[in-house]
Design a protein around this motif. Structure first.
Motif, PDB file in Angstrom:
ATOM      1  N   PRO A  15     -28.562  42.328 -20.752  1.00  0.00           N
ATOM      2  CA  PRO A  15     -29.461  41.110 -21.824  1.00  0.00           C
ATOM      3  C   PRO A  15     -29.992  41.811 -23.038  1.00  0.00           C
ATOM      4  N   ASP A  16     -29.772  41.003 -24.182  1.00  0.00           N
ATOM      5  CA  ASP A  16     -29.895  41.442 -25.418  1.00  0.00           C
ATOM      6  C   ASP A  16     -30.230  40.261 -26.277  1.00  0.00           C
ATOM      7  N   HIS A  17     -30.831  40.399 -27.413  1.00  0.00           N
ATOM      8  CA  HIS A  17     -31.102  39.308 -28.549  1.00  0.00           C
ATOM      9  C   HIS A  17     -31.361  39.935 -29.813  1.00  0.00           C
TER      10      HIS A  17
ATOM     11  N   ILE B 278     -32.727  42.050 -39.216  1.00  0.00           N
ATOM     12  CA  ILE B 278     -32.321  41.698 -38.075  1.00  0.00           C
ATOM     13  C   ILE B 278     -31.359  42.912 -37.272  1.00  0.00           C
ATOM     14  N   THR B 279     -31.660  43.374 -35.979  1.00  0.00           N
ATOM     15  CA  THR B 279     -31.223  44.115 -35.365  1.00  0.00           C
ATOM     16  C   THR B 279     -31.139  43.872 -33.850  1.00  0.00           C
ATOM     17  N   PHE B 280     -30.281  44.445 -33.129  1.00  0.00           N
ATOM     18  CA  PHE B 280     -30.670  43.987 -31.689  1.00  0.00           C
ATOM     19  C   PHE B 280     -30.997  45.411 -31.007  1.00  0.00           C
ATOM     20  N   PRO B 281     -32.131  45.081 -30.224  1.00  0.00           N
ATOM     21  CA  PRO B 281     -32.905  46.319 -29.646  1.00  0.00           C
ATOM     22  C   PRO B 281     -31.991  47.214 -28.789  1.00  0.00           C
ATOM     23  N   LYS B 282     -30.954  46.594 -28.153  1.00  0.00           N
ATOM     24  CA  LYS B 282     -30.009  47.525 -27.224  1.00  0.00           C
ATOM     25  C   LYS B 282     -28.563  47.667 -28.016  1.00  0.00           C
TER      26      LYS B 282
ATOM     27  N   GLN C 264     -21.751  44.417 -40.822  1.00  0.00           N
ATOM     28  CA  GLN C 264     -21.590  44.638 -39.525  1.00  0.00           C
ATOM     29  C   GLN C 264     -22.596  43.731 -38.585  1.00  0.00           C
ATOM     30  N   ILE C 265     -23.665  43.653 -39.088  1.00  0.00           N
ATOM     31  CA  ILE C 265     -24.778  42.862 -38.343  1.00  0.00           C
ATOM     32  C   ILE C 265     -24.328  41.385 -38.102  1.00  0.00           C
ATOM     33  N   SER C 266     -23.559  40.970 -39.360  1.00  0.00           N
ATOM     34  CA  SER C 266     -23.247  39.576 -39.318  1.00  0.00           C
ATOM     35  C   SER C 266     -22.064  39.295 -38.375  1.00  0.00           C
ATOM     36  N   VAL C 267     -21.053  40.269 -38.092  1.00  0.00           N
ATOM     37  CA  VAL C 267     -20.270  40.211 -36.963  1.00  0.00           C
ATOM     38  C   VAL C 267     -20.548  40.144 -35.660  1.00  0.00           C
ATOM     39  N   ALA C 268     -21.856  41.044 -35.462  1.00  0.00           N
ATOM     40  CA  ALA C 268     -22.377  41.008 -34.111  1.00  0.00           C
ATOM     41  C   ALA C 268     -23.088  39.738 -33.881  1.00  0.00           C
TER      42      ALA C 268
END
Length: 225
Positions: free
Chosen positions: A198-200, A207-211, A40-44
């Motif tokens: 905005p997100d990164h 690896i994660t996205f804060p938002k 799922q993080i690869s897709v994101a």
């Protein structure tokens, strides 16, 4: 169940009697972690990188559409289709290289090893840093740029190890790549998207996205009643 193992634990207990219960538990937990989190993080990450690279997004969309036109299919993606989508494979390779979902690999030396003048004693835990390898300019030109076209030239690299390597390479690597390809094909043939705010991605430590990567999706073709 016709004498067949119904799950991974039963399979290990029957076919791998040399494995300890701890090893079996590690295998099951690792499978859950890899399938639920890594894919799922690869897709994101693929959506994030493609959203910032319109040229790659357009070329990928054209490849998906061309494959549908060539095969005359409008729905399911066949195995042959998947294996013959060169640019899709390149996008996935680059996403895994640039994204660095797995920070490192944990291994233990089974004997003393001499490496570049150093002796690594038997029983030492060794952790290769995958990100350092994937972002090494001596291995990848302009490593801090998302560039899927690099894979059309070099095809493969011994320095690309998102799934590990050797006899301990992740045995779910192909299904993970296929899942990403299937998702991207459905998404890209039907929708456009952009960040809703905005997100990164950050590594903390994984690896994660804060938002949680909030996005706004738009159908490519508005459907009418």
């Amino acid at each position: 169940m016709d004498g067949k193992e119904s799950d991974l634990i039963q399979y290990h207990l029957k076919n791998n009697p040399s494995l300890s219960m701890q090893s079996i538990c590690d295998s099951v937990i690792g499978l859950i972690f890899a399938t639920l989190f890594n894919t799922q993080i690869s897709v994101a990450l693929a959506m994030y990188f493609l959203g910032q690279c319109p040229k790659a997004l357009q070329q990928l969309r054209e490849e998906f559409q061309q494959k549908m036109n060539d095969t005359g299919t409008t729905g399911k993606l066949t195995w042959d289709d998947y294996k013959n989508m060169e640019f899709c494979e390149s996008v996935i390779n680059e996403t895994l290289r640039f994204g660095n979902i797995v920070p490192g690999l944990w291994r233990k030396t089974l004997s003393d090893i001499d490496f570049k003048g150093y002796t690594i004693p038997q029983g030492t835990t060794v952790m290769p840093n995958i990100a350092a390898m994937h972002l090494d300019p001596s291995a990848f030109e302009n490593p801090n740029i998302f560039d899927p076209w690099r894979w059309l030239v070099m095809k493969k690299s011994n320095n690309w190890m998102p799934f590990g390597g050797g006899v301990r390479q992740c045995n779910g690597s192909e299904i993970a790549r296929m899942e990403i390809a299937v998702f991207l094909r459905h998404l890209i043939l039907n929708y456009n998207w952009e960040l809703d705010e905005p997100d990164h991605p950050i590594a903390f430590p994984l690896i994660t996205f804060p938002k949680d990567l909030p996005i706004r999706i738009h159908p490519l073709v508005e459907k009418t009643a």
